[in-house]
Design a protein around this motif. Structure first.
Motif, PDB file in Angstrom:
ATOM      1  N   SER A   4       0.825  -1.207   0.000  1.00  9.28           N
ATOM      2  CA  SER A   4       0.000   0.000   0.000  1.00  9.28           C
ATOM      3  C   SER A   4       0.857   1.254   0.000  1.00  9.28           C
ATOM      4  CB  SER A   4      -0.930  -0.024   1.216  1.00  9.28           C
ATOM      5  OG  SER A   4      -0.197   0.115   2.403  1.00  9.28           O
ATOM      6  N   SER A   5       0.355   2.307   0.620  1.00 10.04           N
ATOM      7  CA  SER A   5       1.062   3.585   0.641  1.00 10.04           C
ATOM      8  C   SER A   5       1.891   3.747   1.907  1.00 10.04           C
ATOM      9  CB  SER A   5       0.057   4.734   0.541  1.00 10.04           C
ATOM     10  OG  SER A   5      -0.904   4.655   1.579  1.00 10.04           O
ATOM     11  N   VAL A   6       2.136   2.644   2.640  1.00 10.05           N
ATOM     12  CA  VAL A   6       2.912   2.693   3.880  1.00 10.05           C
ATOM     13  C   VAL A   6       3.921   1.555   3.888  1.00 10.05           C
ATOM     14  CG1 VAL A   6       2.818   2.778   6.401  1.00 10.05           C
ATOM     15  CG2 VAL A   6       0.849   3.553   5.064  1.00 10.05           C
ATOM     16  N   VAL A   7       5.188   1.868   4.157  1.00  8.07           N
ATOM     17  CA  VAL A   7       6.234   0.850   4.316  1.00  8.07           C
ATOM     18  C   VAL A   7       7.080   1.210   5.537  1.00  8.07           C
ATOM     19  CG1 VAL A   7       6.342   0.271   1.856  1.00  8.07           C
ATOM     20  CG2 VAL A   7       7.838   2.063   2.782  1.00  8.07           C
ATOM     21  N   LYS A   8       7.827   0.232   6.031  1.00  8.56           N
ATOM     22  CA  LYS A   8       8.708   0.476   7.166  1.00  8.56           C
ATOM     23  C   LYS A   8      10.059   0.980   6.682  1.00  8.56           C
ATOM     24  CE  LYS A   8       6.790  -2.476  10.741  1.00  8.56           C
ATOM     25  NZ  LYS A   8       7.049  -3.517  11.756  1.00  8.56           N
ATOM     26  N   ALA A   9      10.479   2.105   7.236  1.00  8.55           N
ATOM     27  CA  ALA A   9      11.708   2.746   6.772  1.00  8.55           C
ATOM     28  C   ALA A   9      12.939   1.915   7.058  1.00  8.55           C
ATOM     29  CB  ALA A   9      11.854   4.125   7.431  1.00  8.55           C
ATOM     30  N   GLU A  10      12.940   1.130   8.140  1.00  7.71           N
ATOM     31  CA  GLU A  10      14.147   0.392   8.507  1.00  7.71           C
ATOM     32  C   GLU A  10      14.513  -0.681   7.493  1.00  7.71           C
ATOM     33  OE1 GLU A  10      10.872  -1.351  11.258  1.00  7.71           O
ATOM     34  OE2 GLU A  10      11.407   0.568  10.350  1.00  7.71           O
ATOM     35  N   ASP A  11      13.602  -0.961   6.563  1.00  7.53           N
ATOM     36  CA  ASP A  11      13.895  -1.964   5.555  1.00  7.53           C
ATOM     37  C   ASP A  11      14.577  -1.378   4.328  1.00  7.53           C
ATOM     38  OD1 ASP A  11      10.882  -3.494   6.499  1.00  7.53           O
ATOM     39  OD2 ASP A  11      12.884  -4.266   6.865  1.00  7.53           O
ATOM     40  N   SER A  12      14.775  -0.058   4.308  1.00 14.29           N
ATOM     41  CA  SER A  12      15.492   0.539   3.196  1.00 14.29           C
ATOM     42  C   SER A  12      16.965   0.174   3.302  1.00 14.29           C
ATOM     43  CB  SER A  12      15.327   2.061   3.225  1.00 14.29           C
ATOM     44  OG  SER A  12      15.964   2.656   2.132  1.00 14.29           O
ATOM     45  N   VAL A  13      17.548  -0.267   2.204  1.00 15.23           N
ATOM     46  CA  VAL A  13      18.939  -0.729   2.220  1.00 15.23           C
ATOM     47  C   VAL A  13      19.800   0.229   1.416  1.00 15.23           C
ATOM     48  CG1 VAL A  13      20.496  -2.610   1.655  1.00 15.23           C
ATOM     49  CG2 VAL A  13      18.178  -3.112   2.406  1.00 15.23           C
ATOM     50  N   GLY A  14      20.685   0.938   2.097  1.00 13.92           N
ATOM     51  CA  GLY A  14      21.645   1.808   1.415  1.00 13.92           C
ATOM     52  C   GLY A  14      21.003   3.092   0.913  1.00 13.92           C
ATOM     53  N   GLY A  15      21.762   4.191   0.911  1.00 14.97           N
ATOM     54  CA  GLY A  15      21.304   5.449   0.366  1.00 14.97           C
ATOM     55  C   GLY A  15      20.226   6.082   1.213  1.00 14.97           C
ATOM     56  N   PRO A  16      19.661   7.206   0.751  1.00 16.29           N
ATOM     57  CA  PRO A  16      18.614   7.898   1.505  1.00 16.29           C
ATOM     58  C   PRO A  16      17.334   7.084   1.549  1.00 16.29           C
ATOM     59  CG  PRO A  16      18.842   8.839  -0.687  1.00 16.29           C
ATOM     60  CD  PRO A  16      19.967   7.867  -0.532  1.00 16.29           C
ATOM     61  N   LEU A  17      16.548   7.314   2.605  1.00 21.42           N
ATOM     62  CA  LEU A  17      15.260   6.627   2.712  1.00 21.42           C
ATOM     63  C   LEU A  17      14.353   7.087   1.571  1.00 21.42           C
ATOM     64  CD1 LEU A  17      14.632   6.846   6.554  1.00 21.42           C
ATOM     65  CD2 LEU A  17      15.324   4.846   5.239  1.00 21.42           C
ATOM     66  N   ASP A  18      13.759   6.136   0.894  1.00 21.91           N
ATOM     67  CA  ASP A  18      12.957   6.425  -0.282  1.00 21.91           C
ATOM     68  C   ASP A  18      11.795   5.454  -0.322  1.00 21.91           C
ATOM     69  OD1 ASP A  18      12.831   5.267  -3.438  1.00 21.91           O
ATOM     70  OD2 ASP A  18      12.520   7.414  -3.154  1.00 21.91           O
ATOM     71  N   PHE A  19      10.560   5.993  -0.380  1.00 23.84           N
ATOM     72  CA  PHE A  19       9.390   5.123  -0.347  1.00 23.84           C
ATOM     73  C   PHE A  19       9.376   4.159  -1.518  1.00 23.84           C
ATOM     74  CE2 PHE A  19       5.228   3.897  -1.744  1.00 23.84           C
ATOM     75  CZ  PHE A  19       4.638   3.430  -0.590  1.00 23.84           C
ATOM     76  N   ALA A  20       9.481   4.679  -2.736  1.00 23.43           N
ATOM     77  CA  ALA A  20       9.351   3.828  -3.921  1.00 23.43           C
ATOM     78  C   ALA A  20      10.436   2.755  -3.957  1.00 23.43           C
ATOM     79  CB  ALA A  20       9.398   4.685  -5.184  1.00 23.43           C
ATOM     80  N   GLY A  21      11.671   3.136  -3.610  1.00 16.49           N
ATOM     81  CA  GLY A  21      12.745   2.157  -3.618  1.00 16.49           C
ATOM     82  C   GLY A  21      12.567   1.080  -2.565  1.00 16.49           C
ATOM     83  N   THR A  22      12.071   1.481  -1.396  1.00 17.64           N
ATOM     84  CA  THR A  22      11.816   0.508  -0.334  1.00 17.64           C
ATOM     85  C   THR A  22      10.702  -0.449  -0.741  1.00 17.64           C
ATOM     86  OG1 THR A  22      12.523   2.104   1.350  1.00 17.64           O
ATOM     87  CG2 THR A  22      11.206   0.246   2.096  1.00 17.64           C
ATOM     88  N   GLN A  23       9.620   0.094  -1.293  1.00 21.87           N
ATOM     89  CA  GLN A  23       8.523  -0.751  -1.750  1.00 21.87           C
ATOM     90  C   GLN A  23       8.986  -1.703  -2.855  1.00 21.87           C
ATOM     91  OE1 GLN A  23       5.001   0.981  -3.873  1.00 21.87           O
ATOM     92  NE2 GLN A  23       3.901   0.285  -2.025  1.00 21.87           N
ATOM     93  N   LEU A  24       9.818  -1.218  -3.736  1.00 15.31           N
ATOM     94  CA  LEU A  24      10.356  -2.067  -4.797  1.00 15.31           C
ATOM     95  C   LEU A  24      11.145  -3.232  -4.218  1.00 15.31           C
ATOM     96  CD1 LEU A  24      11.013  -2.645  -7.786  1.00 15.31           C
ATOM     97  CD2 LEU A  24      12.933  -1.054  -7.565  1.00 15.31           C
ATOM     98  N   SER A  25      11.924  -2.972  -3.165  1.00 16.96           N
ATOM     99  CA  SER A  25      12.704  -4.059  -2.563  1.00 16.96           C
ATOM    100  C   SER A  25      11.787  -5.119  -1.964  1.00 16.96           C
ATOM    101  CB  SER A  25      13.648  -3.507  -1.490  1.00 16.96           C
ATOM    102  OG  SER A  25      12.955  -3.078  -0.329  1.00 16.96           O
ATOM    103  N   HIS A  26      10.635  -4.715  -1.431  1.00 14.03           N
ATOM    104  CA  HIS A  26       9.670  -5.679  -0.883  1.00 14.03           C
ATOM    105  C   HIS A  26       9.100  -6.554  -2.007  1.00 14.03           C
ATOM    106  CE1 HIS A  26       8.736  -2.781   2.719  1.00 14.03           C
ATOM    107  NE2 HIS A  26       9.992  -3.198   2.689  1.00 14.03           N
ATOM    108  N   ILE A  27       8.738  -5.925  -3.110  1.00 10.85           N
ATOM    109  CA  ILE A  27       8.151  -6.671  -4.228  1.00 10.85           C
ATOM    110  C   ILE A  27       9.152  -7.697  -4.765  1.00 10.85           C
ATOM    111  CG2 ILE A  27       7.309  -6.474  -6.598  1.00 10.85           C
ATOM    112  CD1 ILE A  27       6.209  -3.688  -5.795  1.00 10.85           C
ATOM    113  N   ARG A  28      10.384  -7.283  -4.919  1.00  6.93           N
ATOM    114  CA  ARG A  28      11.387  -8.194  -5.475  1.00  6.93           C
ATOM    115  C   ARG A  28      11.723  -9.320  -4.501  1.00  6.93           C
ATOM    116  NH1 ARG A  28      15.372  -4.065  -8.901  1.00  6.93           N
ATOM    117  NH2 ARG A  28      13.905  -3.825 -10.640  1.00  6.93           N
ATOM    118  N   GLU A  29      11.778  -9.020  -3.213  1.00  3.56           N
ATOM    119  CA  GLU A  29      12.037 -10.072  -2.228  1.00  3.56           C
ATOM    120  C   GLU A  29      10.877 -11.068  -2.196  1.00  3.56           C
ATOM    121  OE1 GLU A  29      14.069 -12.151   0.849  1.00  3.56           O
ATOM    122  OE2 GLU A  29      14.688 -10.698  -0.682  1.00  3.56           O
ATOM    123  N   PHE A  30       9.657 -10.568  -2.275  1.00  5.54           N
ATOM    124  CA  PHE A  30       8.482 -11.432  -2.307  1.00  5.54           C
ATOM    125  C   PHE A  30       8.548 -12.389  -3.488  1.00  5.54           C
ATOM    126  CE2 PHE A  30       4.294 -11.800  -4.457  1.00  5.54           C
ATOM    127  CZ  PHE A  30       3.647 -12.629  -3.552  1.00  5.54           C
TER     128      PHE A  30
END
Length: 343
Positions: free
Chosen positions: A202-228
């Motif tokens: 959805s439109s909410v993700v946990k920031a601590e799961d962002s890996v490397g670089g500045p915190l970024d919603f779209a990039g963090t969400q993308l990492s969840h989709i790819r891990e899934f």
């Protein structure tokens, strides 16, 4: 990231179903009419939120049972049912029943964690077992197994004039592949993939799961989709649906445009940094013409990875606003994203 966005294959919408405490029937009827409108416009799915002890839908299974009798094609989902409030066996029975009534159109989405405001509600919800309840992934696993036909008991057969089954009845064979997990963290996305569920993001993700670089919603969400998908038996074909708040304004009146812009502006500050102890990252609400929205979505790293969406309707708008938004989604925004309405 794919070099070009995927054409949008399935377009859905999500509503909270607000109502006035003095006249709850009117609000529930509005929700049912919106779902009927969604079917006429060719949407692939309609989803309802789950709200307890609030002025929104507290029993989405009951609402979707009603919707199943007023529609014939559109898929019906929950996004999401928090399992901390539910008994998995009883919920499995309700879900299977509505799936049968709908002709196999139900898409239950669930999440885990303690019930909201648990300390205030525990004595009403679990007066004798609060300290023993497991609110983690095991609760989801129980539901998944029961829906998919795993035995609930070792007892079955005839007893007098009655016949008993060891599995949940009715059993709806396709429902097990239409179970969705609402994940906002990398660990939850991984678990959903390993257990063969579909992923609601959805439109909410946990920031601590962002890996490397500045915190970024779209990039963090993308990492969840790819891990899934990396953990799912279906790999890149595993289903993911994204649920951003998207408000097209093509046919909106000047007053509507002003209210929509004000709504998004009030919520924008929370997107600037992680919020609360859980360090949640929120996506900005997207408001504009369908051409503008399509351009912004095509530039969104996570949107480029999916071909299904359930765009969230804002919480506090009026019925006529939802009619305008859904009409523009189906006739303007969807086609701009490569989508074609269902027949």
């Amino acid at each position: 990231m794919p070099s070009t966005p995927r054409p949008l294959r399935r377009l859905g919408f999500l509503t909270i179903g607000l109502f006035d405490a003095a006249d709850p029937g009117r609000g529930h009827e509005s929700t049912l009419q919106i779902i009927e409108l969604g079917e006429r416009l060719g949407f692939d799915s309609a989803w309802v939120r789950h709200r307890h002890l609030q002025y929104g839908i507290s029993s989405p299974v009951a609402v979707l049972a009603a919707a199943s009798q007023r529609t014939r094609r559109i898929e019906l989902g929950t996004a999401v049912t928090p399992l901390g409030w539910e008994n998995p066996l009883r919920l499995a029975e309700d879900l299977a029943t509505v799936d049968v009534l709908s002709g196999g159109r139900l898409n239950p989405g669930v999440s885990v964690g303690p019930p909201q405001h648990f300390e205030q509600v525990r004595d009403a919800l679990y007066p004798d077992t609060a300290d023993a309840e497991d609110f983690g992934h095991e609760r989801v696993r129980r539901l998944v197994d029961l829906v998919r036909g795993e035995p609930a008991t070792g007892f079955h057969g005839e007893e007098g004039f009655e016949v008993f089954s060891s599995v949940v009845q009715p059993h709806s064979p396709g429902l097990g592949r239409r179970l969705w997990y609402g994940a906002g963290s990398l660990g939850s996305a991984r678990w959903a993939g390993e257990h063969g569920m579909n992923l609601l993001t959805s439109s909410v993700v946990k920031a601590e799961d962002s890996v490397g670089g500045p915190l970024d919603f779209a990039g963090t969400q993308l990492s969840h989709i790819r891990e899934f998908r990396a953990r799912h038996p279906d790999g890149d074909a595993a289903r993911v649906s994204q649920g951003l708040v998207v408000i097209p304004t093509d046919s909106a009146s000047p007053g509507q445009r002003a209210r929509y812009a004000e709504y998004a502006a009030r919520r924008l500050p929370r997107t600037a940094s992680p919020q609360g102890p859980a360090r949640l990252l929120f996506a900005p609400d997207l408001v504009g013409t369908s051409a503008e929205l399509a351009e912004r979505l095509h530039a969104h790293a996570a949107f480029r990875e999916v071909d299904e969406v359930a765009f969230a309707l804002p919480f506090t708008f009026e019925h006529e606003d939802y009619v305008q938004i859904l009409t523009d989604m189906a006739t303007k925004l969807g086609p701009a994203l490569g989508w074609r309405p269902a027949g």
